[in-house]
Design an enzyme around this catalytic site. Structure first.
Site, PDB file in Angstrom:
ATOM      1  N   ASP A  53      -3.395   3.363  -2.339  1.00 53.52           N
ATOM      2  CA  ASP A  53      -3.203   3.325  -3.789  1.00 53.52           C
ATOM      3  C   ASP A  53      -3.766   2.028  -4.369  1.00 53.52           C
ATOM      4  OD1 ASP A  53      -1.251   1.601  -2.869  1.00 53.52           O
ATOM      5  OD2 ASP A  53       0.445   2.728  -3.678  1.00 53.52           O
ATOM      6  N   GLU A 191       3.589  -5.496   5.713  1.00 51.96           N
ATOM      7  CA  GLU A 191       2.753  -6.316   4.832  1.00 51.96           C
ATOM      8  C   GLU A 191       3.414  -7.643   4.494  1.00 51.96           C
ATOM      9  OE1 GLU A 191       0.294  -6.091   0.592  1.00 51.96           O
ATOM     10  OE2 GLU A 191       1.266  -4.286   1.398  1.00 51.96           O
TER      11      GLU A 191
END
Length: 273
Positions: A53, A191
């Site tokens: 995304d 992340e």
């Protein structure tokens, strides 16, 4: 063991990724959003292509990943799949397309798989989205999890700084990783978290753990391809290694084209019919 061992495999599957973790072979993953780029990455021997995304940022110019729609993700994913012969193609389910309820999550995942031909989907979050993950998996759709800095929740966190530095948040992240594994996720992306925490997660769960800003002790790495190739140069976090300066090369090429058009050097006689 050769670093190119997995390049001899005809098609990367979730099973192949599990085997790679078992034998200690690192997994390579980059983003792609279009046919041409995906063909280059696949031809180079990349293991996983993520239709992220992050297209909202690098392709559409939005500040966050939130504006991109499910239809737009399917468009990008379809373009990528048409170019890929070997890599596993994973597609982000965009913000607002799975958080509401598990039925909506399932519909979104099925649309991605049916309309794009992708091989798996990725969702952000842990225990709070367990029901949606289970529902998607019940339909036979492979799911990759995503923990740590979750860009779809940026307004909740209010910052892109490193996550899980405090003991409580680190403990929750480990617990969430276990939840995702128990649900049946085939892999997890971590992340922007401390390297030692990422190492602990990779050792705690049996499924592959892919890092971005999570240190070297995980099972593989992922970067946004536009950042890695130096096409976007405004974004330079600590974890990014830039492997080329394509922005500079492309700018020089365009300037050369403009110069040749202005001087009437292009097209010349050999380039005319």
């Amino acid at each position: 063991m050769s670093v190119h061992q997995s390049s001899n495999i005809k098609r990367i599957t979730t099973h192949v990724l599990q085997e790679m973790k078992t034998r200690g072979e690192k997994i390579s993953m980059l983003t792609a959003y279009d046919f041409s780029m995906a063909g280059i990455l696949d031809g180079a021997g990349l293991d996983i292509i993520l239709v992220g995304d992050s297209a909202s940022n690098v392709m559409a110019g939005h500040e966050t990943t939130l504006p991109i729609t499910l239809d737009q993700m399917i468009y990008h994913a379809s373009s990528v799949v048409r170019a890929v012969k070997r890599a596993l193609v994973v597609v982000d389910i965009p913000f607002g397309s799975y958080q509401g309820n598990s039925s909506e999550a399932l519909r979104s995942a099925i649309r991605i798989m049916k309309e794009s031909g992708a091989h798996a989907v990725k969702v952000e979050g842990g225990a709070e989205i367990k029901e949606s993950v289970v529902r998607i998996l019940s339909a036979g759709v492979p799911v990759m999890g995503h923990l740590g800095l979750t860009p779809q929740s940026i307004y909740k966190f209010g910052t892109y700084t490193v996550r899980a530095k405090e003991e409580e948040e680190a403990a929750k992240l480990i617990a969430d990783a276990k939840v995702l594994e128990e649900c049946g996720c085939f892999a997890i992306t971590l992340e922007k978290i401390p390297a030692q925490l990422a190492k602990k997660v990779a050792e705690t769960v049996s499924i592959p753990v892919i890092g971005i800003g999570a240190g070297p002790h995980v099972d593989g790495q992922v970067l946004v391809v536009h950042d890695m190739l130096g096409i976007t140069q405004e974004f330079k976090p600590r974890f990014l290694r830039q492997y080329a300066d394509l922005r500079g090369i492309m700018t020089e090429a365009v300037e050369g084209y403009i110069k040749d058009v202005k001087s009437n050097d292009f097209p010349n006689e050999k380039e005319s019919y």
